[in-house]
Design a protein around this motif. Structure first.
Motif, mmCIF file in Angstrom:
data_model
loop_
_atom_site.group_PDB
_atom_site.id
_atom_site.type_symbol
_atom_site.label_atom_id
_atom_site.label_comp_id
_atom_site.label_asym_id
_atom_site.label_seq_id
_atom_site.Cartn_x
_atom_site.Cartn_y
_atom_site.Cartn_z
ATOM 1 N N THR A 158 19.529 -4.986 0.134
ATOM 2 C CA THR A 158 18.882 -6.241 -0.264
ATOM 3 C C THR A 158 17.418 -6.027 -0.622
ATOM 4 O O THR A 158 16.943 -6.474 -1.677
ATOM 5 C CB THR A 158 19.004 -7.271 0.866
ATOM 6 N N VAL A 159 16.687 -5.338 0.237
ATOM 7 C CA VAL A 159 15.262 -5.110 -0.023
ATOM 8 C C VAL A 159 15.075 -4.231 -1.254
ATOM 9 O O VAL A 159 14.201 -4.493 -2.102
ATOM 10 C CB VAL A 159 14.594 -4.482 1.210
ATOM 11 N N ALA A 160 15.891 -3.176 -1.391
ATOM 12 C CA ALA A 160 15.738 -2.273 -2.534
ATOM 13 C C ALA A 160 16.053 -2.973 -3.849
ATOM 14 O O ALA A 160 15.341 -2.779 -4.850
ATOM 15 C CB ALA A 160 16.645 -1.054 -2.353
ATOM 16 N N VAL A 161 17.081 -3.812 -3.865
ATOM 17 C CA VAL A 161 17.445 -4.511 -5.103
ATOM 18 C C VAL A 161 16.352 -5.504 -5.501
ATOM 19 O O VAL A 161 15.920 -5.555 -6.669
ATOM 20 C CB VAL A 161 18.796 -5.219 -4.940
ATOM 21 N N LEU A 162 15.883 -6.305 -4.544
ATOM 22 C CA LEU A 162 14.833 -7.273 -4.863
ATOM 23 C C LEU A 162 13.559 -6.572 -5.339
ATOM 24 O O LEU A 162 12.925 -6.994 -6.317
ATOM 25 C CB LEU A 162 14.535 -8.137 -3.634
ATOM 26 N N THR A 163 13.189 -5.505 -4.652
ATOM 27 C CA THR A 163 11.980 -4.776 -5.051
ATOM 28 C C THR A 163 12.128 -4.171 -6.435
ATOM 29 O O THR A 163 11.224 -4.277 -7.284
ATOM 30 C CB THR A 163 11.678 -3.673 -4.024
ATOM 31 N N GLU A 164 13.262 -3.546 -6.703
ATOM 32 C CA GLU A 164 13.446 -2.873 -7.986
ATOM 33 C C GLU A 164 13.573 -3.872 -9.135
ATOM 34 O O GLU A 164 13.107 -3.597 -10.250
ATOM 35 C CB GLU A 164 14.689 -1.980 -7.925
ATOM 36 N N SER A 204 0.316 1.578 -12.093
ATOM 37 C CA SER A 204 0.831 2.262 -10.907
ATOM 38 C C SER A 204 0.465 1.516 -9.630
ATOM 39 O O SER A 204 1.269 1.453 -8.685
ATOM 40 C CB SER A 204 0.294 3.689 -10.848
ATOM 41 N N SER A 205 -0.719 0.941 -9.587
ATOM 42 C CA SER A 205 -1.141 0.190 -8.401
ATOM 43 C C SER A 205 -0.276 -1.037 -8.193
ATOM 44 O O SER A 205 0.114 -1.349 -7.051
ATOM 45 C CB SER A 205 -2.615 -0.210 -8.536
ATOM 46 N N VAL A 206 0.046 -1.737 -9.275
ATOM 47 C CA VAL A 206 0.896 -2.932 -9.145
ATOM 48 C C VAL A 206 2.288 -2.537 -8.655
ATOM 49 O O VAL A 206 2.855 -3.177 -7.751
ATOM 50 C CB VAL A 206 0.968 -3.678 -10.495
ATOM 51 N N VAL A 207 2.844 -1.485 -9.232
ATOM 52 C CA VAL A 207 4.168 -1.027 -8.790
ATOM 53 C C VAL A 207 4.114 -0.580 -7.335
ATOM 54 O O VAL A 207 5.039 -0.842 -6.548
ATOM 55 C CB VAL A 207 4.654 0.107 -9.708
ATOM 56 N N PHE A 208 3.020 0.079 -6.955
ATOM 57 C CA PHE A 208 2.876 0.534 -5.569
ATOM 58 C C PHE A 208 2.823 -0.644 -4.608
ATOM 59 O O PHE A 208 3.441 -0.616 -3.537
ATOM 60 C CB PHE A 208 1.611 1.385 -5.437
ATOM 61 N N VAL A 209 2.088 -1.681 -4.963
ATOM 62 C CA VAL A 209 1.991 -2.858 -4.083
ATOM 63 C C VAL A 209 3.354 -3.532 -3.942
ATOM 64 O O VAL A 209 3.752 -3.930 -2.837
ATOM 65 C CB VAL A 209 0.933 -3.844 -4.631
ATOM 66 N N GLY A 214 8.185 -4.301 -0.191
ATOM 67 C CA GLY A 214 9.577 -4.049 0.177
ATOM 68 C C GLY A 214 9.703 -3.088 1.339
ATOM 69 O O GLY A 214 10.545 -3.279 2.234
ATOM 70 N N THR A 215 8.859 -2.056 1.353
ATOM 71 C CA THR A 215 8.903 -1.087 2.453
ATOM 72 C C THR A 215 8.543 -1.729 3.778
ATOM 73 O O THR A 215 9.170 -1.457 4.818
ATOM 74 C CB THR A 215 7.959 0.082 2.157
ATOM 75 N N VAL A 216 7.531 -2.593 3.776
ATOM 76 C CA VAL A 216 7.111 -3.256 5.010
ATOM 77 C C VAL A 216 8.226 -4.152 5.546
ATOM 78 O O VAL A 216 8.532 -4.149 6.749
ATOM 79 C CB VAL A 216 5.819 -4.059 4.772
ATOM 80 N N PHE A 404 14.951 4.444 3.438
ATOM 81 C CA PHE A 404 14.499 3.387 4.346
ATOM 82 C C PHE A 404 15.027 3.583 5.767
ATOM 83 O O PHE A 404 14.246 3.600 6.726
ATOM 84 C CB PHE A 404 14.914 2.016 3.815
ATOM 85 N N PRO A 405 16.338 3.723 5.981
ATOM 86 C CA PRO A 405 16.836 3.834 7.367
ATOM 87 C C PRO A 405 16.381 5.106 8.067
ATOM 88 O O PRO A 405 16.110 5.080 9.276
ATOM 89 C CB PRO A 405 18.362 3.801 7.198
ATOM 90 N N ILE A 406 16.295 6.227 7.344
ATOM 91 C CA ILE A 406 15.939 7.487 8.005
ATOM 92 C C ILE A 406 14.487 7.465 8.456
ATOM 93 O O ILE A 406 14.174 7.766 9.627
ATOM 94 C CB ILE A 406 16.214 8.679 7.072
#
Length: 449
Positions: A158-164, A204-209, A214-216, A404-406
């Motif tokens: 879910t998080v990866a799909v929304l972020t991507e 790159s900064s926008v993509v990083f944010v 999503g990572t948080v 993410f899980p690892i």
């Protein structure tokens, strides 16, 4: 040795209240000394008499006999002493010369035949409740994915799909290829290169944010899942979100503070070299800038590991940002290299596995895009066409489901391991998991400590 339940000192002496004139089984057979005859009590006003006539005048050597507990039979060896309680089946014969037992058992093999070492530690969930090794931490993260795969992969997907999706839409609708084409043009002017580098840095900064958000969120949810997996308890995505939601904003703040610290350290390291360069000494300025960045990178890495356990401390202890950072510094103190090695190993494993999946998708996306695979390999820059973005985005989603899980699981288990080592958290976890009889006599505890 401290007296703890379940332990008794071997070779305990008889009770002090036992009198030497008692006979029968209650008298230890290894205590030499005379015995008063039971049928000749002392008369009032008369002193007790010595040994009666039934005692032999020629006594055996003092080191080879024991006090008789009944009628003596000529030629019969004295009975062996009764075994002490709680120490297993001790063979007869006592200890002989050079620390050997009379039966031939070497010294140092315990007091009985039933001692086989401490029992294994309790394991209500994905890890045993004791200090963990490197393999057990990595295995615990993988076991959480395997045992609770619906929740773990559901959160990661879910998080990866929304972020991507947000990243792909931003790159496809907002970013412009023409703004970065000057980076591949050998005849570009300095102003064009500066403008292209600024646009690339902004993009790159926008993509990083976006990726950081999503990572948080994934870290916050997976921290809850992993902490429950240690207790052997499952949790749904909704339950994980309800538990993590009050701390998500604080987690964002913590990540931002750590990023600001990193940027500040690197800036301070590079500033002297930049000032020298501006002053006109280019060669010395460049050298000083490189050295400053290297030194700042080392300091930033040291701080990153020092505060690497702040995230689980904030989520699981419901702490504030400052308190979570101080808790992480306390837990990491004295074990920096160990935590660094485990974090590095987990990151390498996760990224290698993710790269095995992401790279083929990237090559396929480049082959199906307008420039083709040859053009992508020559320039090293893929076109931002929708075909390239969608196919490479699918690979990124699958890779994030693994990383993410690892990474989150290893960080949480490292935090739990450090608290077990320093604060005996295993006792709290055992009580929370409902393990019976886990305390001072728990497996792995040192008796008398």
């Amino acid at each position: 040795m401290n007296d703890t339940p379940g332990w008794a000192s071997p070779g305990s002496a008889p009770s002090d209240g036992q009198k030497p004139d008692q006979s029968g089984p209650a008298e230890p057979t290894d205590r030499p000394g005379p015995e008063e005859p039971a049928d000749q009590p002392a008369q009032p006003g008369q002193t007790p008499q010595g040994p009666g006539p039934q005692w032999s005048k020629e006594q055996p050597p003092p080191a080879q006999w024991s006090a008789p507990s009944g009628p003596s039979v000529p030629g019969q060896a004295p009975p062996p002493p009764p075994p002490g309680p709680g120490w297993g089946n001790q063979p007869p014969g006592g200890y002989g010369p050079a620390g050997q037992r009379g039966s031939g058992t070497p010294a140092g093999h315990g007091w009985g035949s039933g001692w086989g070492g401490p029992p294994p530690a309790a394991k209500p969930g994905v890890i045993p409740l004791r200090p963990l090794g490197v393999g057990e931490i990595l295995d615990g993260a993988v076991s959480t994915m395997r045992t609770y795969w619906r929740t773990v992969l559901g959160i990661s997907l879910t998080v990866a799909v929304l972020t991507e999706v947000i990243v792909v839409l931003f790159q496809g609708l907002v970013l412009d290829d023409s703004s970065t084409e000057a980076l591949n043009d050998p005849s570009a002017t300095l102003s064009e290169l500066s403008r292209a580098m600024g646009d690339a840095l902004l993009n790159s900064s926008v993509v990083f944010v976006i990726s950081l958000v999503g990572t948080v969120i994934a870290t916050a949810l997976l921290t809850t899942v992993t902490s429950r997996a240690v207790l052997g308890t499952s949790v749904t995505i909704g339950e994980a979100w309800r538990d993590a939601r009050p701390q998500v904003l604080k987690l964002f703040g913590l990540i931002c503070v750590l990023l600001l610290i990193t940027v500040g350290v690197v800036t301070v390291g590079a500033l002297p070299g930049l000032l020298v360069t501006v002053a006109g000494n280019d060669s010395a300025g460049v050298a000083l800038t490189v050295l400053g960045i290297i030194g700042a990178g080392i300091v930033a890495l040291w701080l990153a590991i020092r505060f690497s356990l702040a995230s689980p401390a904030l989520m699981l202890e419901k702490q504030g940002i400052k308190k979570a950072m101080s808790r992480s510094a306390k837990l990491v103190q004295g074990t920096w290299w160990r935590i660094f090695g485990i974090q590095l190993l987990a990151t390498l494993i996760a990224n290698v596995v993710a790269s095995i999946i992401v790279i083929p998708f990237t090559l396929l996306a480049a082959a199906l895009s307008g420039d083709g695979l040859t053009g992508w390999l020559n320039t090293g820059v893929g076109s931002l066409g929708w075909t390239f973005l969608i196919i490479s985005g699918i690979g990124s989603v699958i890779g994030s489901m693994i990383t993410f899980p690892i990474t989150a699981g290893v960080t949480v288990l490292l935090y739990i391991d450090q608290r077990i080592r320093r604060e005996a958290l295993d006792l709290e976890l055992a009580r929370a998991a409902g393990v019976q009889g886990y305390g001072s006599t728990a497996p792995g505890a040192t008796p008398g400590s």
